[in-house]
Design a protein around this motif. Structure first.
Motif: not given
Lengths: 449, 394
Positions: B17, B23-24, B26, B30, B120-126
């Motif tokens: 952060p 933003r990337f 995750f 990953n 994954a970026t939009v949904r903020k998951h791995e």
């Protein structure tokens, strides 16, 4: 003795199993009555810092159920009342002072037991602060005072890694154990079921005649919930009382000797212990005293009160709670794995699946508290459903819970859940199945009150 | 310190952060988790957890698929040489195979990863590892002549429509690789069906030499008339051993029954594939083909009279059974439902093959069709189980 084979389950081959040697500890300077790690307890304090207490003096009791009395496991002065998050009572610490005096409770011999009224017997156990050792299915909380159980199940062996062996804790105490069984018979009006697991208590000749059900199977075959699920087909038959073998001894000691029992046998085990074994300890002894110099060096260790699957994380500065019979030390494992380690055959990687070489080899392997993977959506591998000892379909039941479909979760057998923790253990997506099901059970319990 | 470790440690701050690429974050996590298992520890009981995670689970499928890639690369080159009438000189064969297969794999992974990363970026998951299996399966089911832009389109459809719009791996009800394959089949039939597409032609050639049969065993079987099918195969140069090994023109890596058998045994042994599905599939094929043969009578078309087990030797049946039907996400979860699911896939495969001249191969459609019924089969078994269960409510 009836032999019963219980399906499913899984025996975790984790290193650090205690042997059957029994060591004694030097007397502690402090003991405590612990309120943390006891589910559903809402304690109300009966003492304050500085008060002088005897062994058996009331320290705190449950607000809603005053029959759940927690007594002082030693005599001396209250030196601290520790609170945790949101001012929840953690423990009341006593600085021991010699000579230790004890509150006197009425004594009961064989003849007295035959004559005593069950109501009176119940009152004596409540007064003696041990009622919480008699638990009740399906919520595994202290038994309701006003209800006669359909059955009492005493279980001698506990297959969870790692718990005291009845071959150690019943050594030379079989007579007292028999007395305890008669107490339970008097309380419930019917002889208790006494269970043992193959290779456990049944190997002791003088225990053999006491055992009514010999259970064969993988963990958690020892759990009375599993036996009742397999053998009792009416729901009310499953709402039995359950008592652990060693707690029967405590009940008997309280009634026979007329004083609050202050000793029990616990195991110190797990991959974080250099020389695991059995220990004879004071109730409420500091956990650090239990470990002594036996912790493995070079690793940050997690203290777990109880076994590795159902035990609760404890502070190393905490104390042994009344119901706890094991202290397990597990390396924290909070560091990243080695380069591409997850691709290797994995001789040292314990798994329920057969995806690592370790699954094909018989030896025990060390484990740590690392989660071993990221959290993912359920991929329907069906491992949880295969290990579940009571045929719940955890992967579907937890979805029902999260969708708010409590009725459906109940129909799936939510209340049969023995909370063994295997579903969470084996999940490759690292879903907190046990926690979800426990939370749902607790919500159902609230609703049923 | 390990140089890979040092690389990750020195670049982490950009992704935390406040960093340039927060933003990337995750994506970084990953990538790091591919090399180093995460340090996260348990917060609740049970305090210890199984060593198996989804990454390992999916990785084992990819391990099982590697021999198919080796074989596929060889077979593509081998068939191209035969079609050119050249002697199958080993290095030249491998060279041709690599040149055809590697770009398809690279395109598949690049496009597949792009979509997964976008969602994954939009949904903020791995990023879920199921993607890597889908991307490994997809090229193996394609003809070696498939244009790369179609490969990209196919995997895009498979990943986005087959999986992401439902929430990603674990929430999809169709097999993503097969969804992409089916899309190409219906959208671009000229490049995915017929006899010509299964053999790569060497540069400068417009048609195979006359002695070469481009027809796949399945299309030979579909049009056979008169004599028994094994005889027609033998005339085309496909003896049983060739069929079992898979050395005939077909999808890149799906033709070898031998490798599929080995892969299925491996996946069952490591506990990734469920033997119930695989045996159910096989049983479905054998029983259905056997029943058709019994009912057909002596004068019927030769395809109806084909020995049931020969269905397993040709086309993509074995590949579908070993790798596509055993995808746990799109299959039912419960044991008996898995038997039924497998059986119907096998049965449908044979029915489509034998009775539908438009589809030489039926397994892909059969699997997608049964994917849709998987939740229903589960529901039926759950109901049957709950009926037997004693409710524990006071």
């Amino acid at each position: 003795m009836e032999r019963k084979h219980l399906k499913n389950g899984f025996t975790l081959r984790i290193s650090g199993a205690p042997d059957e040697t029994l060591a004694s500890l030097p007397p502690p300077r402090q003991v405590a009555a612990v309120a943390a790690r006891t589910r559903f307890l809402k304690p109300r304090l009966a003492v304050k810092v500085g008060d002088a207490v005897k062994t058996g003096t009331l320290l705190f009791a449950d607000k809603r159920r005053p029959e759940l009395r927690f007594l002082s496991p030693g005599a001396g002065r209250v030196s601290a009342v520790n609170f945790g998050p949101r001012r929840s009572l953690q423990e009341v610490v006593i600085d021991l002072e010699e000579p230790e005096e004890a509150e006197a409770f009425p004594r009961l011999d064989e003849a007295g037991l035959a004559a005593v009224d069950p109501e009176e017997l119940r009152r004596r156990i409540v007064e003696g602060g041990l009622w919480s050792l008699i638990r009740e299915l399906p919520f595994r909380e202290a038994a309701a005072l006003d209800r006669r159980p359909p059955q009492v199940v005493v279980f001698l062996d506990n297959l969870e890694p790692f718990h005291p062996s009845p071959r150690v804790y019943l050594q030379g105490r079989v007579e007292r154990f028999r007395f305890g069984l008669r107490v339970l018979e008097k309380l419930s009006g019917r002889p208790p079921i006494v269970t043992a697991c193959t290779g456990g208590a049944e190997t002791v000749a003088e225990l053999k005649p006491l055992i009514t059900d010999l259970l064969q199977g993988r963990y958690p075959a020892h759990d009375p919930g599993v036996l009742l699920y397999r053998s009792r087909h009416r729901p009310e038959q499953r709402q039995a009382w359950i008592v652990e073998g060693q707690d029967v001894l405590l009940l008997a000691e309280l009634l026979q000797e007329g004083r609050y029992p202050i000793r029990r046998i616990v195991t110190l085990g797990g991959p974080g212990v250099a020389s695991p074994g059995h220990l004879e300890v004071r109730l409420g002894a500091p956990l650090a005293d239990l470990v002594g110099g036996r912790a493995a060096v070079g690793e940050r260790l997690r203290f777990v009160a109880g076994g590795v699957l159902t035990g609760a994380r404890a502070e190393s500065a905490s104390f042994l709670a009344l119901h706890e019979k094991a202290l397990t030390l597990i390396p924290e494992g909070d560091r990243p794995g080695g380069l591409l380690e997850w691709m290797l055959p994995g001789r040292q990687k314990p798994s329920y699946s057969r995806a690592f070489l370790s699954s094909w080899m018989p030896s025990s392997v060390p484990m740590d508290c690392n989660r071993h993977g990221g959290i993912r959506a359920c991929i329907q591998c069906a491992f949880c459903m295969r290990v579940c000892p009571v045929d719940i379909l955890p992967q579907l039941t937890y979805k029902a819970v999260l969708a708010g479909e409590t009725e459906e979760a109940l129909a799936h057998g939510l209340l049969d859940c023995v909370e063994c923790g295997l579903c969470s253990l084996v999940c490759p997506s690292k879903i907190e199945l046990l926690e979800t099901l426990q939370r749902a059970k607790a919500a159902v319990r609230e609703e049923m009150r | 310190m390990n140089p890979v470790r040092r690389f990750f440690d020195s670049h982490r701050h950009h992704f935390e952060p406040g960093g340039r690429f927060a933003r990337f974050g995750f994506l970084y996590e990953n990538l790091e988790s591919v090399f180093f298992a995460p340090a996260a520890v348990t917060a609740t009981a049970p305090q210890v957890r199984d060593s198996l995670d989804v990454k390992r689970f999916m990785f084992l499928v990819i391990v099982a698929l590697l021999p198919h890639y080796a074989f596929g690369i060889f077979n593509v080159g081998y068939q191209a040489h035969r079609a050119a009438g050249l002697p199958p000189e080993f290095f030249s064969v491998i060279g041709v195979g690599l040149k055809a297969v590697v770009p398809m794999v690279v395109v598949t992974y690049a496009v597949g990863y792009f979509w997964e990363a976008l969602f994954a970026t939009v949904r903020k998951h791995e990023i879920s590892e199921g993607l890597f299996v889908s991307c490994a399966l997809f090229p193996l089911t394609l003809p070696p002549t498939q244009p790369l832009w179609q490969v990209a389109l196919g995997i895009s459809f498979g990943i986005v429509v087959g999986k992401e719009i439902f929430g990603g791996t674990g929430r999809n009800f169709l097999n993503p690789a097969l969804t992409g394959r089916a899309f190409l089949y219906f959208a671009y039939p000229a490049q995915t069906s017929g006899d010509a597409v299964w053999t790569l032609l060497l540069p400068g050639r417009s048609a195979p030499v006359d002695a070469f049969t481009a027809a796949t065993p399945l299309s030979i079987a579909a049009v056979a008339e008169g004599g028994p099918i094994p005889q027609a195969w033998a005339e085309a140069g496909y003896d049983l051993w060739t069929l079992f090994i898979g050395l005939y023109p077909d999808a890149i890596g799906a033709s070898s029954t031998l490798l599929c058998l080995a892969g299925a045994i491996f996946l069952i042994a490591v506990g990734v594939a469920d033997f119930r599905i695989i045996l159910g599939d096989t049983l479905g094929i054998l029983v259905t083909a056997g029943a058709i043969r019994l009912l057909a009578g002596p004068g019927a078309a030769p395809y109806l009279l084909l020995d049931p087990w020969l269905h397993l030797m040709v086309g993509g049946a074995a590949f579908g059974i070993a790798y596509m039907t055993t995808d746990p996400v799109s299959a039912p979860a419960l044991s008996r439902a898995r038997w039924v699911y497998g059986f119907f896939i096998g049965a449908l495969t044979v029915l489509i093959r034998v009775f539908n001249p438009a589809f030489p191969e039926g397994i892909g459609i059969a699997i997608l069709f049964m994917n849709c019924f998987a939740p229903l089969l589960d529901e039926l078994e759950v109901r049957a189980r709950l009926k037997k269960r004693v409710s524990h409510v006071r």
